[in-house]
Design a protein around this motif. Structure first.
Motif, PDB file in Angstrom:
ATOM      1  N   LEU A 172       1.058 -20.769 -89.301  1.00 56.98           N
ATOM      2  CA  LEU A 172       1.922 -19.809 -89.995  1.00 56.98           C
ATOM      3  C   LEU A 172       2.755 -18.994 -89.006  1.00 56.98           C
ATOM      4  O   LEU A 172       3.919 -18.670 -89.279  1.00 56.98           O
ATOM      5  N   ALA A 173       2.167 -18.668 -87.850  1.00 60.05           N
ATOM      6  CA  ALA A 173       2.900 -17.933 -86.824  1.00 60.05           C
ATOM      7  C   ALA A 173       3.803 -18.875 -86.030  1.00 60.05           C
ATOM      8  O   ALA A 173       4.947 -18.522 -85.713  1.00 60.05           O
ATOM      9  N   ILE A 174       3.305 -20.051 -85.737  1.00 66.95           N
ATOM     10  CA  ILE A 174       4.051 -21.008 -84.907  1.00 66.95           C
ATOM     11  C   ILE A 174       5.381 -21.390 -85.574  1.00 66.95           C
ATOM     12  O   ILE A 174       6.415 -21.511 -84.907  1.00 66.95           O
ATOM     13  N   VAL A 175       5.354 -21.545 -86.893  1.00 63.73           N
ATOM     14  CA  VAL A 175       6.568 -21.862 -87.659  1.00 63.73           C
ATOM     15  C   VAL A 175       7.673 -20.832 -87.344  1.00 63.73           C
ATOM     16  O   VAL A 175       8.830 -21.194 -87.122  1.00 63.73           O
ATOM     17  N   ASP A 176       7.279 -19.570 -87.284  1.00 62.50           N
ATOM     18  CA  ASP A 176       8.249 -18.505 -87.014  1.00 62.50           C
ATOM     19  C   ASP A 176       8.665 -18.464 -85.551  1.00 62.50           C
ATOM     20  O   ASP A 176       9.824 -18.195 -85.227  1.00 62.50           O
ATOM     21  N   VAL A 177       7.698 -18.683 -84.678  1.00 63.15           N
ATOM     22  CA  VAL A 177       7.969 -18.529 -83.251  1.00 63.15           C
ATOM     23  C   VAL A 177       8.881 -19.636 -82.740  1.00 63.15           C
ATOM     24  O   VAL A 177       9.672 -19.430 -81.821  1.00 63.15           O
ATOM     25  N   LYS A 178       8.816 -20.805 -83.374  1.00 68.85           N
ATOM     26  CA  LYS A 178       9.768 -21.873 -83.033  1.00 68.85           C
ATOM     27  C   LYS A 178      11.197 -21.383 -83.246  1.00 68.85           C
ATOM     28  O   LYS A 178      12.111 -21.750 -82.507  1.00 68.85           O
ATOM     29  N   LYS A 179      11.378 -20.560 -84.264  1.00 72.25           N
ATOM     30  CA  LYS A 179      12.701 -19.988 -84.516  1.00 72.25           C
ATOM     31  C   LYS A 179      13.116 -19.071 -83.371  1.00 72.25           C
ATOM     32  O   LYS A 179      14.287 -19.039 -82.985  1.00 72.25           O
ATOM     33  N   SER A 180      12.153 -18.307 -82.847  1.00 72.31           N
ATOM     34  CA  SER A 180      12.474 -17.411 -81.726  1.00 72.31           C
ATOM     35  C   SER A 180      12.868 -18.215 -80.497  1.00 72.31           C
ATOM     36  O   SER A 180      13.771 -17.821 -79.754  1.00 72.31           O
ATOM     37  N   VAL A 181      12.190 -19.337 -80.273  1.00 75.89           N
ATOM     38  CA  VAL A 181      12.552 -20.200 -79.140  1.00 75.89           C
ATOM     39  C   VAL A 181      13.981 -20.711 -79.333  1.00 75.89           C
ATOM     40  O   VAL A 181      14.807 -20.650 -78.409  1.00 75.89           O
ATOM     41  N   ASN A 182      14.293 -21.157 -80.541  1.00 76.90           N
ATOM     42  CA  ASN A 182      15.644 -21.661 -80.798  1.00 76.90           C
ATOM     43  C   ASN A 182      16.700 -20.557 -80.750  1.00 76.90           C
ATOM     44  O   ASN A 182      17.841 -20.804 -80.351  1.00 76.90           O
ATOM     45  N   PHE A 183      16.296 -19.356 -81.131  1.00 75.28           N
ATOM     46  CA  PHE A 183      17.163 -18.173 -81.024  1.00 75.28           C
ATOM     47  C   PHE A 183      17.570 -17.971 -79.562  1.00 75.28           C
ATOM     48  O   PHE A 183      18.743 -17.806 -79.248  1.00 75.28           O
ATOM     49  N   CYS A 184      16.600 -18.029 -78.651  1.00 79.38           N
ATOM     50  CA  CYS A 184      16.901 -17.877 -77.216  1.00 79.38           C
ATOM     51  C   CYS A 184      17.791 -19.009 -76.734  1.00 79.38           C
ATOM     52  O   CYS A 184      18.725 -18.782 -75.959  1.00 79.38           O
ATOM     53  N   LYS A 185      17.506 -20.220 -77.185  1.00 75.42           N
ATOM     54  CA  LYS A 185      18.315 -21.363 -76.742  1.00 75.42           C
ATOM     55  C   LYS A 185      19.765 -21.210 -77.205  1.00 75.42           C
ATOM     56  O   LYS A 185      20.699 -21.450 -76.441  1.00 75.42           O
ATOM     57  N   LYS A 186      19.948 -20.772 -78.457  1.00 73.81           N
ATOM     58  CA  LYS A 186      21.298 -20.558 -78.983  1.00 73.81           C
ATOM     59  C   LYS A 186      22.059 -19.543 -78.146  1.00 73.81           C
ATOM     60  O   LYS A 186      23.258 -19.658 -77.945  1.00 73.81           O
ATOM     61  N   ALA A 208       4.612 -24.845 -77.020  1.00 70.70           N
ATOM     62  CA  ALA A 208       5.360 -24.718 -75.758  1.00 70.70           C
ATOM     63  C   ALA A 208       5.678 -26.104 -75.197  1.00 70.70           C
ATOM     64  O   ALA A 208       6.806 -26.358 -74.749  1.00 70.70           O
ATOM     65  N   LYS A 209       4.685 -26.999 -75.227  1.00 74.39           N
ATOM     66  CA  LYS A 209       4.904 -28.371 -74.744  1.00 74.39           C
ATOM     67  C   LYS A 209       5.977 -29.057 -75.578  1.00 74.39           C
ATOM     68  O   LYS A 209       6.924 -29.634 -75.036  1.00 74.39           O
ATOM     69  N   GLU A 210       5.816 -28.978 -76.896  1.00 77.04           N
ATOM     70  CA  GLU A 210       6.769 -29.623 -77.809  1.00 77.04           C
ATOM     71  C   GLU A 210       8.198 -29.161 -77.576  1.00 77.04           C
ATOM     72  O   GLU A 210       9.145 -29.930 -77.675  1.00 77.04           O
ATOM     73  N   MET A 211       8.348 -27.855 -77.310  1.00 75.70           N
ATOM     74  CA  MET A 211       9.694 -27.301 -77.190  1.00 75.70           C
ATOM     75  C   MET A 211      10.144 -27.203 -75.736  1.00 75.70           C
ATOM     76  O   MET A 211      11.191 -26.628 -75.441  1.00 75.70           O
ATOM     77  N   ASP A 212       9.302 -27.723 -74.845  1.00 75.65           N
ATOM     78  CA  ASP A 212       9.655 -27.834 -73.435  1.00 75.65           C
ATOM     79  C   ASP A 212       9.953 -26.476 -72.788  1.00 75.65           C
ATOM     80  O   ASP A 212      10.959 -26.293 -72.114  1.00 75.65           O
ATOM     81  N   VAL A 213       9.039 -25.519 -73.020  1.00 73.80           N
ATOM     82  CA  VAL A 213       9.135 -24.213 -72.363  1.00 73.80           C
ATOM     83  C   VAL A 213       7.784 -23.934 -71.683  1.00 73.80           C
ATOM     84  O   VAL A 213       6.761 -24.484 -72.086  1.00 73.80           O
ATOM     85  N   PRO A 214       7.755 -23.090 -70.624  1.00 77.42           N
ATOM     86  CA  PRO A 214       6.497 -22.861 -69.901  1.00 77.42           C
ATOM     87  C   PRO A 214       5.436 -22.189 -70.779  1.00 77.42           C
ATOM     88  O   PRO A 214       5.770 -21.383 -71.658  1.00 77.42           O
ATOM     89  N   GLU A 250      18.192 -26.171 -93.719  1.00 77.75           N
ATOM     90  CA  GLU A 250      17.987 -27.598 -93.431  1.00 77.75           C
ATOM     91  C   GLU A 250      16.802 -27.802 -92.506  1.00 77.75           C
ATOM     92  O   GLU A 250      15.866 -28.541 -92.792  1.00 77.75           O
ATOM     93  N   ASP A 251      16.854 -27.116 -91.340  1.00 74.87           N
ATOM     94  CA  ASP A 251      15.854 -27.338 -90.296  1.00 74.87           C
ATOM     95  C   ASP A 251      14.919 -26.131 -90.260  1.00 74.87           C
ATOM     96  O   ASP A 251      15.347 -25.026 -89.953  1.00 74.87           O
ATOM     97  N   PRO A 252      13.623 -26.318 -90.569  1.00 71.20           N
ATOM     98  CA  PRO A 252      12.713 -25.169 -90.622  1.00 71.20           C
ATOM     99  C   PRO A 252      12.525 -24.457 -89.284  1.00 71.20           C
ATOM    100  O   PRO A 252      12.023 -23.343 -89.253  1.00 71.20           O
ATOM    101  N   THR A 253      12.920 -25.094 -88.172  1.00 77.45           N
ATOM    102  CA  THR A 253      12.773 -24.403 -86.886  1.00 77.45           C
ATOM    103  C   THR A 253      14.059 -23.687 -86.479  1.00 77.45           C
ATOM    104  O   THR A 253      14.110 -23.042 -85.439  1.00 77.45           O
ATOM    105  N   ASP A 254      15.088 -23.817 -87.292  1.00 82.51           N
ATOM    106  CA  ASP A 254      16.359 -23.170 -86.984  1.00 82.51           C
ATOM    107  C   ASP A 254      16.222 -21.659 -87.155  1.00 82.51           C
ATOM    108  O   ASP A 254      15.588 -21.191 -88.093  1.00 82.51           O
TER     109      ASP A 254
END
Lengths: 212, 212
Positions: A112-126, A162-168, B46-50
């Motif tokens: 439930l938390a990981i779903v949200d945190v993936k968004k934060s990782v993508n936020f930084c990437k954007k 972290a592994k999946e999204m290739d961050v330390p 579309e993308d749940p990690t977006d």
């Protein structure tokens, strides 16, 4: 620093009731110790139970002022603690500072938390903000009576992500009643419980960041 | 419904990958069961990690649309789940709905959380929104091996705060690995673990609210 709606720095550091001093537009940070100066909206409001009902534009203005008008002096690191999510606060911080060394992302292990945190990782990437690493907090609990390890919020979710999204990945900090107690009584865990295993884990996380 | 930056409804109800249907400006809610319809921004991306990088004014617009344009049909209750704090989201909800029956405030027991939640109580009072009650979540943990009760996040802080601030107290829900597991696997705890003591506590909380 930037929990506008719920500042925790005064409680965490035992500085409740302290007020930041200012002069013209300038604000002086509170010197907690020789190596640590802090600023929080908690040092600027009269009544600590008063709610700050600010919309995004007011928050943006406050964040800009905090970054421009605090008399920090020489700093090795400026750490900005942001609320969860990808809203006005982290966006304003990154846009105002312009040149952020990187983001540290803290999560709990469950999906439930990981779903949200993936968004934060993508936020930084954007925003092309480098990610210094992911910390998995509340990662397992050891019963103080029988020693049984219980994965209340599960374990490993942050590491896998972290592994999946290739961050330390920086480390797993367990859930512990003493961390809660330290926070509530204003005693930084890493100083006041420095001999514990959990404190050593925290130090390893810090060492990884400092070497970065 | 209103966790714009981190919607959890799709995960909590096992509805990931489902998309809400729309027509012109209208959005149809997802029927989870005969008694429960839900809407979440998680059904619209579309993308749940977006990551959704929206500032306050965009959020306000989205919240207004969600309240005006969802084809709910007849409802007994409209429950709006808001992120923590006293920012744009709860303010927009209260101002847009105009006539809110009341707020339910959820806290954990430790002082660090209580300091913030007092602000939420005062936020409701400022906006003359009645407070239906306070729920103390993560209130104590029982070791599944030895039965020892550990107050990881302490206990009683929410109850004491409710008394102090003269608002109703609804109950204490313990910290439990099964609640985390239920959330991660999309199985509402109160249905799938209905025979547990914790489920009974949740039902008591609901009964107090329904009788209100």
């Amino acid at each position: 620093m930037l929990y506008i709606h719920g500042p925790s720095i005064p409680t965490l550091l035992g500085l409740e009731g302290i007020r930041a001093e200012g002069e013209d537009d300038l604000v002086y940070p509170i010197e907690y110790s020789e190596g640590l100066k802090v600023v929080s909206i908690g040092f600027m409001i009269e009544d600590p139970t008063d709610s700050i009902i600010w919309r995004g534009p007011m928050k943006m203005k406050f964040i800009k002022q905090m970054i421009a008008n605090v008399v920090w002096g020489d700093l090795d690191y400026l750490i900005v603690d942001c609320p969860p999510g990808t809203g006005d606060e982290p966006l304003s911080v990154i846009q105002t500072l312009g040149n952020v060394t990187g983001a540290i992302i803290v999560t709990t292990p469950q999906k439930l938390a990981i779903v949200d945190v993936k968004k934060s990782v993508n936020f930084c990437k954007k925003l092309t903000t480098p990610i210094l690493g992911v910390i998995e907090n509340m990662s397992g609990f050891v019963c103080p009576k029988c020693g049984e390890r219980v994965e209340i919020f599960k374990s490993g979710g942050g590491e896998t992500m972290a592994k999946e999204m290739d961050v330390p990945f920086l480390g797993k900090i367990p859930l512990e009643a003493d961390i809660v107690e330290a926070g509530d009584t204003g005693k930084p865990f890493i100083y006041f419980y420095s001999q514990t295993q959990t404190s050593k884990i925290m130090e390893e996380v810090i060492n990884k960041l400092v070497k970065n």
